[in-house]
Design a protein around this motif. Structure first.
Motif, PDB file in Angstrom:
ATOM      1  N   ARG A 127      34.779  69.051  22.393  1.00  0.00           N
ATOM      2  CA  ARG A 127      35.015  70.504  22.288  1.00  0.00           C
ATOM      3  C   ARG A 127      34.343  71.075  21.032  1.00  0.00           C
ATOM      4  NH1 ARG A 127      38.291  72.468  25.922  1.00  0.00           N
ATOM      5  NH2 ARG A 127      38.986  74.275  24.712  1.00  0.00           N
ATOM      6  N   ASN A 128      33.076  70.690  20.847  1.00  0.00           N
ATOM      7  CA  ASN A 128      32.362  71.114  19.648  1.00  0.00           C
ATOM      8  C   ASN A 128      31.134  71.975  19.956  1.00  0.00           C
ATOM      9  OD1 ASN A 128      30.825  69.105  20.780  1.00  0.00           O
ATOM     10  ND2 ASN A 128      30.527  67.941  18.898  1.00  0.00           N
ATOM     11  N   VAL A 129      31.097  72.545  21.144  1.00  0.00           N
ATOM     12  CA  VAL A 129      30.030  73.478  21.523  1.00  0.00           C
ATOM     13  C   VAL A 129      30.678  74.696  22.170  1.00  0.00           C
ATOM     14  CG1 VAL A 129      27.945  73.846  22.895  1.00  0.00           C
ATOM     15  CG2 VAL A 129      28.398  71.585  21.912  1.00  0.00           C
ATOM     16  N   VAL A 130      30.253  75.882  21.753  1.00  0.00           N
ATOM     17  CA  VAL A 130      30.769  77.110  22.361  1.00  0.00           C
ATOM     18  C   VAL A 130      29.595  77.927  22.882  1.00  0.00           C
ATOM     19  CG1 VAL A 130      32.104  79.222  22.024  1.00  0.00           C
ATOM     20  CG2 VAL A 130      32.714  77.169  20.739  1.00  0.00           C
ATOM     21  N   LYS A 131      29.641  78.288  24.150  1.00  0.00           N
ATOM     22  CA  LYS A 131      28.662  79.220  24.739  1.00  0.00           C
ATOM     23  C   LYS A 131      29.329  80.587  24.791  1.00  0.00           C
ATOM     24  CE  LYS A 131      25.099  76.710  26.612  1.00  0.00           C
ATOM     25  NZ  LYS A 131      23.677  77.100  26.722  1.00  0.00           N
ATOM     26  N   MET A 132      28.541  81.642  24.547  1.00  0.00           N
ATOM     27  CA  MET A 132      29.134  82.984  24.473  1.00  0.00           C
ATOM     28  C   MET A 132      28.103  84.055  24.819  1.00  0.00           C
ATOM     29  SD  MET A 132      29.045  83.144  20.323  1.00  0.00           S
ATOM     30  CE  MET A 132      29.029  81.353  20.215  1.00  0.00           C
ATOM     31  N   GLN A 133      28.588  85.277  24.914  1.00  0.00           N
ATOM     32  CA  GLN A 133      27.730  86.452  25.058  1.00  0.00           C
ATOM     33  C   GLN A 133      27.793  87.262  23.758  1.00  0.00           C
ATOM     34  OE1 GLN A 133      25.671  87.895  27.420  1.00  0.00           O
ATOM     35  NE2 GLN A 133      25.732  85.936  28.490  1.00  0.00           N
ATOM     36  N   LEU A 134      26.635  87.677  23.276  1.00  0.00           N
ATOM     37  CA  LEU A 134      26.553  88.540  22.094  1.00  0.00           C
ATOM     38  C   LEU A 134      26.029  89.903  22.529  1.00  0.00           C
ATOM     39  CD1 LEU A 134      24.780  86.002  19.693  1.00  0.00           C
ATOM     40  CD2 LEU A 134      27.217  86.532  19.753  1.00  0.00           C
ATOM     41  N   LYS A 135      26.640  90.959  21.992  1.00  0.00           N
ATOM     42  CA  LYS A 135      26.191  92.309  22.347  1.00  0.00           C
ATOM     43  C   LYS A 135      26.314  93.187  21.125  1.00  0.00           C
ATOM     44  CE  LYS A 135      26.930  95.898  25.860  1.00  0.00           C
ATOM     45  NZ  LYS A 135      27.759  96.311  27.022  1.00  0.00           N
ATOM     46  N   ASP A 136      25.241  93.955  20.835  1.00  0.00           N
ATOM     47  CA  ASP A 136      25.309  94.820  19.649  1.00  0.00           C
ATOM     48  C   ASP A 136      25.684  96.254  20.041  1.00  0.00           C
ATOM     49  OD1 ASP A 136      23.007  96.139  20.509  1.00  0.00           O
ATOM     50  OD2 ASP A 136      21.669  95.139  19.095  1.00  0.00           O
ATOM     51  N   GLU A 137      25.825  97.101  19.031  1.00  0.00           N
ATOM     52  CA  GLU A 137      26.299  98.470  19.261  1.00  0.00           C
ATOM     53  C   GLU A 137      25.267  99.343  19.965  1.00  0.00           C
ATOM     54  OE1 GLU A 137      27.129 100.158  15.339  1.00  0.00           O
ATOM     55  OE2 GLU A 137      25.754  98.676  14.512  1.00  0.00           O
ATOM     56  N   PHE A 138      24.019  98.826  20.089  1.00  0.00           N
ATOM     57  CA  PHE A 138      22.968  99.591  20.759  1.00  0.00           C
ATOM     58  C   PHE A 138      22.784  99.145  22.207  1.00  0.00           C
ATOM     59  CE2 PHE A 138      21.862  98.971  16.247  1.00  0.00           C
ATOM     60  CZ  PHE A 138      22.050 100.264  15.809  1.00  0.00           C
ATOM     61  N   GLY A 139      23.597  98.182  22.631  1.00  0.00           N
ATOM     62  CA  GLY A 139      23.542  97.736  24.021  1.00  0.00           C
ATOM     63  C   GLY A 139      22.715  96.490  24.259  1.00  0.00           C
ATOM     64  N   ALA A 140      22.020  95.986  23.220  1.00  0.00           N
ATOM     65  CA  ALA A 140      21.228  94.763  23.381  1.00  0.00           C
ATOM     66  C   ALA A 140      22.174  93.569  23.513  1.00  0.00           C
ATOM     67  CB  ALA A 140      20.309  94.565  22.181  1.00  0.00           C
ATOM     68  N   ALA A 141      21.840  92.646  24.434  1.00  0.00           N
ATOM     69  CA  ALA A 141      22.697  91.491  24.685  1.00  0.00           C
ATOM     70  C   ALA A 141      21.870  90.215  24.665  1.00  0.00           C
ATOM     71  CB  ALA A 141      23.413  91.638  26.022  1.00  0.00           C
ATOM     72  N   ALA A 142      22.533  89.096  24.357  1.00  0.00           N
ATOM     73  CA  ALA A 142      21.858  87.793  24.348  1.00  0.00           C
ATOM     74  C   ALA A 142      22.888  86.690  24.524  1.00  0.00           C
ATOM     75  CB  ALA A 142      21.087  87.593  23.044  1.00  0.00           C
ATOM     76  N   GLU A 143      22.409  85.554  25.025  1.00  0.00           N
ATOM     77  CA  GLU A 143      23.240  84.350  25.081  1.00  0.00           C
ATOM     78  C   GLU A 143      23.372  83.804  23.657  1.00  0.00           C
ATOM     79  OE1 GLU A 143      24.509  82.569  27.756  1.00  0.00           O
ATOM     80  OE2 GLU A 143      23.862  84.046  29.250  1.00  0.00           O
ATOM     81  N   GLY A 144      24.554  83.257  23.335  1.00  0.00           N
ATOM     82  CA  GLY A 144      24.762  82.644  22.033  1.00  0.00           C
ATOM     83  C   GLY A 144      25.360  81.259  22.170  1.00  0.00           C
ATOM     84  N   ILE A 145      25.132  80.415  21.154  1.00  0.00           N
ATOM     85  CA  ILE A 145      25.715  79.072  21.151  1.00  0.00           C
ATOM     86  C   ILE A 145      26.150  78.726  19.731  1.00  0.00           C
ATOM     87  CG2 ILE A 145      23.479  77.904  20.812  1.00  0.00           C
ATOM     88  CD1 ILE A 145      24.577  75.695  22.739  1.00  0.00           C
ATOM     89  N   TRP A 146      27.286  78.051  19.632  1.00  0.00           N
ATOM     90  CA  TRP A 146      27.841  77.652  18.331  1.00  0.00           C
ATOM     91  C   TRP A 146      28.128  76.155  18.381  1.00  0.00           C
ATOM     92  CZ3 TRP A 146      29.718  79.026  13.461  1.00  0.00           C
ATOM     93  CH2 TRP A 146      30.728  78.231  12.922  1.00  0.00           C
TER      94      TRP A 146
END
Length: 571
Positions: free
Chosen positions: A510-529
């Motif tokens: 349980r040491n990997v996190v997949k997520m969605q990132l979105k900024d205040e201007f509407g741009a979005a990207a996949e994220g990983i931690w």
């Protein structure tokens, strides 16, 4: 608590972009790494082997090569005495292969970490004398071996020192400093007084490489034959955590190219047993996978096992030796984890917590792990750390420092407490009597001038950059800045007020996190931690928005490429 700061170095980024055909952000990243002139930028982007500094510029090289070529011609017996870490093993290999090619009668010896301690010892010198050795040449050690080299000279031996460590010195009553050199017949060390070599931050293996460059040129051996030694200078440069600047950057880049399909059977086997055959070998793989395997032999056994791996011409033997080193390193990891746990418990539950310089005594810890444990504790508390262990003859230890604390200089101020010590601004090794441990702790802390600001981890953001700016061609351009490491860190990008959503924790640990990132201007990207997934998810549920430090990568899946942001820190 981290402190985030933005690098604000100025330049005409648009002009640099135009002149060198790079994105303006790439231009800014280079300026943040102090590449200012056109010549520096050109060398940074396109440095070649021809841009390496000449061996002739090293003080003492002429004398050393003169003696060495005479000894080779006279068929005198030469012994290389190296060191037990990755730099010592690689520099020993470079000198051995180079001297053998030059026709020398040469063999090697490497100190045993437990029995001999760091560097050349009187016992190793006596063994050389018994073997009728005429000349000793050191590599990655020797500059602080004053009495040991005096002993060798008294036995009638010629001694040549090649090293890169700080030169010992003493402070005189008037505040002046006097350096103390060993009584060797010749010394090559870019840190010695009066040396005008343009870049002193090279490792022991690079010094050895320069010696062989000079030897080949003196004897008329083709320069192209040096190419087989380049990967070993590169491995040592990364493994010994040298600044990836100037010629270090060039040698590592050239070495990495040759490591993609190495000629050396031992390196090929080590890459294979670590499942890296299908991967592009980077400085990360040297620093965190291949290098630790080579270091493990010197830590838990004898460094001669790592040297034998590099020297073998038999593929079957190479596989066996590589598997052995990997197994040793796996064992080392387990022992290290236990040592780190003990050290944290001591800091958290004793009066060590109030110290600005941590001196941690772990008597039952394997002495070879002291440096690794010190490094982990330094990362956790952002303080200089010494970890001491109980050896057969007194206490031995290693130190790891922070940028604002010159460890070697601070040790000089209490040198009478040590039986032996040496090192760099950022790392050191020592031997001492057990009764002096508390005195050392007290003296280091009394002398310490570190402020809370000095001990606050600082994350320097290269560019506050919206995710929408990132494209796959931009990510490809980032690779021009590689290799990354100390002195040429991976770029740090940041954006404020990002929404983090759709978190999924992956991996058996349980040491990997997949997520969605979105900024205040509407741009979005996949994220990983990468880290403790459950802690990350809990934290991101507390607030709707976070400032995020990230690094963009290209994720390839079934022939499709997409952008993925590696999240490195949030607040």
């Amino acid at each position: 608590m981290e402190k985030w700061v933005v690098s604000a170095k100025r330049a005409d980024f648009q002009e640099i972009s135009r002149k060198f055909g790079v994105d303006p952000v790439i231009a800014r990243l280079m300026r943040n790494r102090d590449q200012i002139t056109d010549e520096e930028i050109e060398k940074y982007l396109h440095g070649r082997l021809s841009d390496l500094h000449s061996w002739k510029l090293l003080k003492g090289m002429g004398e050393l090569l003169g003696i060495l070529t005479d000894k080779i011609e006279q068929k005198k017996k030469i012994r290389i005495i190296g060191d037990y870490d990755i730099d010592g093993v690689c520099s020993t290999y470079i000198l051995l292969k180079g001297l053998q090619r030059a026709g020398a009668r040469v063999d090697v010896d490497i100190p045993d970490r437990m029995k001999d301690g760091y560097g050349i010892s009187e016992e190793l010198i006596d063994l050389a004398a018994q073997a009728s050795v005429d000349t000793i040449i050191t590599c990655d050690n020797g500059i602080s071996a004053i009495s040991q080299i005096a002993h060798a000279k008294a036995l009638g031996m010629t001694v040549l020192v090649t090293d890169h460590h700080e030169v010992p010195y003493e402070e005189l009553p008037q505040g002046e400093v006097r350096t103390i050199l060993p009584p060797a017949d010749a010394i090559v060390n870019p840190k010695q007084e009066g040396d005008t070599y343009p870049f002193s931050g090279i490792c022991g293996a690079m010094v050895a490489f320069k010696v062989i460059c000079g030897l080949y040129e003196t004897l008329g051996i083709p320069k192209t034959e040096l190419n087989n030694l380049i990967p070993f200078a590169a491995i040592a440069t990364v493994g010994d955590v040298m600044e990836l600047q100037d010629e270090n950057r060039i040698i590592v880049r050239e070495g990495l190219m040759r490591l993609q399909n190495p000629e050396n059977k031992g390196l090929k086997a080590l890459i294979r047993v670590n499942n890296l055959e299908e991967k592009t070998i980077t400085a990360y793989h040297i620093g965190f996978i291949l290098g630790p395997c080579m270091n493990a032999s010197g830590r838990l056994s004898t460094a001669k096992r790592a040297l034998n791996l590099l020297l073998t011409e038999d593929e079957k033997e190479a596989s066996i030796l590589a598997e052995d080193l990997k197994a040793l390193n796996d064992s080392r990891k387990d022992m290290t984890a236990k040592g780190v746990e003990q050290a944290i418990e001591m800091v958290e539950n004793t009066d060590l917590a109030k110290d600005r310089v941590l001196v941690i005594y772990l008597p039952d810890c394997h002495e070879s792990l002291a440096g690794i444990i010190a490094g982990r504790i330094r990362e956790r508390y952002t303080k200089p750390v010494f970890v001491l262990t109980k050896g057969e003859e007194g206490v031995k230890g290693s130190g790891r420092s922070i940028e604002t604390y010159h460890m070697f200089q601070e040790m000089v101020k209490c040198k009478e407490l040590f039986t032996k010590f040496g090192g760099h601004p950022m790392a050191a090794g020592l031997s001492m009597e057990e009764e002096n441990i508390e005195k050392l702790r007290r003296r280091l802390n009394e002398n310490c001038t570190l402020t809370q600001e000095d001990m606050t981890e600082k994350i320097v953001i290269d560019v506050p950059m919206p995710m929408s700016y990132v494209t796959i061609p931009f990510i490809r351009q980032l690779s021009q800045l590689e290799p990354f490491g100390k002195g040429n860190t991976k770029p740090v990008f940041a954006q404020k007020n990002l929404q983090i959503s759709q978190c999924r924790v992956l991996g058996k640990n349980r040491n990997v996190v997949k997520m969605q990132l979105k900024d205040e201007f509407g741009a979005a990207a996949e994220g990983i931690w990468f880290g403790d997934g459950d802690v990350f998810v809990t934290k991101t549920q507390e607030k709707p928005c976070f400032d995020v430090i990230y690094y963009p990568t290209v994720n390839s899946f079934r022939g499709r490429e997409s952008i993925e942001m590696v999240v490195q820190s949030i607040r």
